[in-house]
Design an enzyme around this catalytic site. Structure first.
Site, short mmCIF file in Angstrom:
data_model
loop_
_atom_site.label_atom_id
_atom_site.label_comp_id
_atom_site.label_asym_id
_atom_site.label_seq_id
_atom_site.Cartn_x
_atom_site.Cartn_y
_atom_site.Cartn_z
CB VAL A 1 37.27 44.30 37.50
CG1 VAL A 1 38.00 43.02 37.40
CG2 VAL A 1 37.64 45.35 36.35
CB THR A 2 34.11 43.04 41.79
OG1 THR A 2 35.12 43.54 42.23
CG2 THR A 2 33.45 42.20 42.59
CG ASP B 1 38.45 37.72 44.04
OD1 ASP B 1 37.82 38.96 44.37
OD2 ASP B 1 39.16 37.04 45.02
CG ASP C 1 38.25 42.90 42.16
OD1 ASP C 1 39.37 42.51 42.69
OD2 ASP C 1 37.18 42.29 42.18
CG ASP D 1 36.42 41.20 46.53
OD1 ASP D 1 36.19 40.86 45.35
OD2 ASP D 1 37.09 40.67 47.04
CG ASP E 1 32.87 48.95 42.75
OD1 ASP E 1 33.72 48.12 43.28
OD2 ASP E 1 32.37 49.81 43.23
CG ASP F 1 35.04 36.63 46.44
OD1 ASP F 1 35.23 36.90 44.98
OD2 ASP F 1 36.08 37.22 46.82
#
Length: 226
Positions: free
Chosen positions: A30-31, A65, A68, A86, A28, A90
């Site tokens: 990293v997202t 993307d 993660d 995610d 999460d 996005d």
């Protein structure tokens, strides 16, 4: 993002994903960091006319993307929340990319084109509507995928062309691709809408929204005779 190249890039990002997991970093995080990086690259550099630099920064964070998702699968932490986060972030990243280009054309010292600002804004709106059309259809138990301009196609094409239009000093390239994306996204929305309508008409028994019927008044009893 970049689903069509997922198998190749998975091999590239696996060591990075494994390292982050060892450091205790969650998928999460990293997202979230990836979305912030994409948005910053687009909204800081695009409006200034530094398209190639913005694209380079965005590209670096776009790979989050893939990272993660790999981290979530590897650690066994895949969840509905992660999928929701995610997908939602996005859309924010996509909005930042096209929004940055709108600001670029609205800047008299950069793109300086009211027409292209409007075209880019339309491409942004239609891109968001394309994603919404699919999500809404799926929430109704229907399908609305495919079309001329899916999300990965829109993102990759606009970033690649923005980079080369700036490096080669050929702004016409970006204008062409934005016009194409605006038109293709509009057609995609129409295609998905027609697809949903076709599915509904093919199964009229399940065309309702399963809402309970409004209560009806009971029939009045006849007046009693004396």
């Amino acid at each position: 993002m970049l689903n069509r190249f997922r198998q190749f890039w998975t091999k590239v990002i696996t060591p990075i994903a494994n390292l982050l997991l060892k450091l205790g970093v969650s998928a999460d995080v990293v997202t979230l960091v990836g979305t912030i990086g994409v948005s910053a690259g687009a909204l800081i550099f695009f409006p200034r006319g530094q398209l190639w630099l913005g694209v380079v920064i965005i590209t670096c964070f776009v790979f989050s993307d893939l990272i993660d998702g790999h981290m979530a699968r590897t650690s066994g932490t895949s969840s509905k929340w992660g999928s929701y986060l995610d997908s939602t972030l996005d859309r924010l990243g996509d909005g930042a990319v096209f929004g940055g280009l709108v600001m670029y054309y609205a800047n008299s010292n950069a793109g300086d084109s009211t027409l292209m600002a409007a075209v880019t804004l339309w491409a942004l709106v239609m891109g968001a509507t394309t994603s919404y059309a699919r999500a809404k259809a799926e929430s109704l138990g229907l399908k609305a995928s495919g079309g001329l301009a899916e999300r990965a196609d829109r993102l990759v094409s606009v970033l690649v062309i923005a980079f080369f239009s700036d490096v080669l000093d050929l702004p016409i390239l970006l204008k062409i691709v934005l016009w194409a994306l605006a038109i293709a996204s509009t057609i995609t929305v129409i295609q998905r809408s027609l697809s949903v309508r076709k599915q509904v008409l093919a199964d009229p028994a399940n065309a309702g929204l399963d809402t309970p019927p409004a209560p009806t008044e009971p029939p009045a009893e006849p007046d009693a005779k004396n």
